[in-house]
Design a protein around this motif. Structure first.
Motif, short mmCIF file in Angstrom:
data_model
loop_
_atom_site.label_atom_id
_atom_site.label_comp_id
_atom_site.label_asym_id
_atom_site.label_seq_id
_atom_site.Cartn_x
_atom_site.Cartn_y
_atom_site.Cartn_z
N UNK A 260 30.85 -27.22 -4.95
CA UNK A 260 30.33 -27.68 -3.67
C UNK A 260 30.98 -29.04 -3.38
N UNK A 261 32.30 -29.02 -3.21
CA UNK A 261 33.03 -30.24 -2.91
C UNK A 261 32.74 -30.67 -1.48
N UNK A 262 33.14 -31.88 -1.12
CA UNK A 262 32.80 -32.42 0.20
C UNK A 262 33.34 -31.57 1.36
N UNK A 263 34.62 -31.16 1.35
CA UNK A 263 35.08 -30.31 2.45
C UNK A 263 34.34 -28.98 2.52
N UNK A 269 27.99 -26.30 6.18
CA UNK A 269 26.98 -26.81 7.11
C UNK A 269 27.42 -26.86 8.55
N UNK A 270 28.57 -26.28 8.86
CA UNK A 270 29.13 -26.39 10.22
C UNK A 270 28.46 -25.49 11.23
N UNK A 271 27.74 -24.46 10.77
CA UNK A 271 27.12 -23.52 11.70
C UNK A 271 28.11 -22.60 12.40
N UNK A 272 29.31 -22.50 11.87
CA UNK A 272 30.36 -21.69 12.49
C UNK A 272 30.47 -20.33 11.79
N UNK A 273 31.19 -19.43 12.45
CA UNK A 273 31.45 -18.12 11.86
C UNK A 273 32.23 -18.28 10.55
N UNK A 274 33.20 -19.20 10.55
CA UNK A 274 34.00 -19.42 9.35
C UNK A 274 33.17 -20.02 8.23
N UNK A 275 32.20 -20.86 8.58
CA UNK A 275 31.30 -21.41 7.58
C UNK A 275 30.45 -20.32 6.94
N UNK A 276 30.00 -19.38 7.75
CA UNK A 276 29.22 -18.26 7.21
C UNK A 276 30.08 -17.36 6.33
N UNK A 298 41.15 -20.92 3.93
CA UNK A 298 41.31 -20.79 5.38
C UNK A 298 39.99 -21.03 6.10
N UNK A 299 38.88 -20.54 5.50
CA UNK A 299 37.57 -20.72 6.11
C UNK A 299 37.14 -22.18 6.12
N UNK A 300 37.41 -22.89 5.01
CA UNK A 300 37.07 -24.32 4.95
C UNK A 300 37.80 -25.07 6.06
N UNK A 301 39.07 -24.75 6.25
CA UNK A 301 39.86 -25.43 7.28
C UNK A 301 39.39 -25.07 8.67
N UNK A 302 39.18 -23.76 8.91
CA UNK A 302 38.78 -23.32 10.25
C UNK A 302 37.39 -23.83 10.63
#
Length: 349
Positions: A260-263, A269-276, A298-302
């Motif tokens: 559970x690194x910072x990025x 916690x972004x609430x985005x599709x990529x976060x899910x 890719x999901x972390x970046x998006x």
């Protein structure tokens, strides 16, 4: 034609390299003498970890740590008007504490490599690596206890308090691995304890050896902590996107370990599709395939985790500069601390 930015970066890189080389020249003999005082196996494990010899005790030229933390001690001493050569025991003590935590972290994280070599616990065993780390901690305190400089006693307290904070940060970091609801503020607080505390202690101890007031020492502690957070943010980015040929660790090492690194926490916690999608991948109970690891990155970046970490690192640097100015009003006196801060936050491994 070389751009002004490249010329400046080249100059700063050379300056930082010179600082680190001078630090090594002063501190390494003290480190080696301290390690040589250890009995049997603890000496062998410690020397192997530092890269001084192979597992069988034959001399080696293995990669060593950069010595950023002891360099911070000496640079802070100089910035406050002291003599760096009078703070060598403190610098060596900080480096011993740093390496004691690395030995233990490698065991806790089950890391196989460090500095392009098998980790000490992989070579000598878990028990031997832990005990060598414990011995390094004791050596650090002994160096300060035997130092006759007036700042030594205050530095013992600072370093002891720092180790307690480091242990708390490590414990919280391990607890995060069992939780799905880690918040970004919690993660930042953990990073400050685990990474910022020792850089803060290094700078504040150096300030004390330079004859600083308690207020100036506290300001430099704040400077080091903010640099430490910037360092951790960059380290977390490297843990996902770093080049294995440079880092000495597998590609996406932090993703492999589901850290559970910072990025990652920012993305989750972004609430985005990529976060899910990242949360779904992290929830898989088997080892991730290379394709799935690539999807995680890719999901972390998006989801914005990479951009947030890069921006937060810059903000932490700005806060650090304000703390430094409060402790060292004369900019020229802080040149070496600034060069080291630049090195830390522009690193690639």
């Amino acid at each position: 034609m070389t751009s002004p930015t490249l010329e400046r970066d080249h100059k700063e890189g050379h300056e930082a390299a010179d600082i680190l080389a001078r630090t090594r020249a002063l501190v390494d003999p003290v480190l080696r003498a301290a390690v040589d005082s250890l009995p049997g196996t603890m000496r062998k494990v410690s020397g192997y970890h530092f890269g001084w010899w192979e597992a069988d005790g034959t001399p080696a030229e293995a990669p060593a740590g950069k010595a950023i933390r002891p360099a911070m001690v000496l640079a802070a001493t100089q910035a406050l008007g002291g003599r760096p050569n009078e703070a060598v025991a403190a610098a060596a003590a900080v480096e011993l504490v740093h390496n004691f935590t690395l030995l233990h972290d490698d065991v806790i994280d089950r890391d196989d490599t460090r500095r392009h070599r098998p980790t000490a616990w992989r070579v000598f065993g878990t028990t031997e690596a832990i005990l060598a780390g414990d011995a390094m901690h004791s050596l650090a305190l002994r160096l300060l206890a035997e130092d006759t400089h007036p700042a030594a006693q205050g530095s013992i307290r600072r370093l002891a308090d720092c180790v307690v904070e480091l242990c708390e940060g490590q414990q919280i970091d391990c607890a995060f691995e069992r939780r799905d609801d880690v918040s970004l503020p919690e993660c930042l607080a953990m990073a400050e304890a685990k990474t910022g505390a020792l850089l803060g202690a290094a700078c504040s101890m150096g300030a004390l050896y330079g004859g600083a007031s308690e207020e100036a020492a506290q300001a430099l502690d704040g400077f080091g902590r903010e640099i430490g957070l910037a360092f951790q943010l960059i380290d977390d980015l490297i843990g996902i996107w770093g080049d294995p040929a440079v880092t000495g660790k597998p590609v996406g090492a932090d993703l492999v370990a589901r850290k559970k690194s910072l990025p990652v926490v920012a993305a989750l916690g972004s609430g985005t599709v990529d976060g899910k999608r990242l949360a779904e991948l992290y929830a898989i109970e088997r080892p991730l395939s290379p394709e799935e690891l690539a999807q995680c990155a890719a999901a972390v970046e998006a989801a914005g985790g990479r951009g947030w970490a890069q921006g937060e690192s810059c903000e932490r640097m700005a806060t650090a500069m304000a703390q430094l100015a409060a402790a060292v009003p004369e900019p020229a006196a802080a040149d070496e601390l600034l060069a080291l801060a630049e090195l830390v936050t522009r690193r690639t491994h």
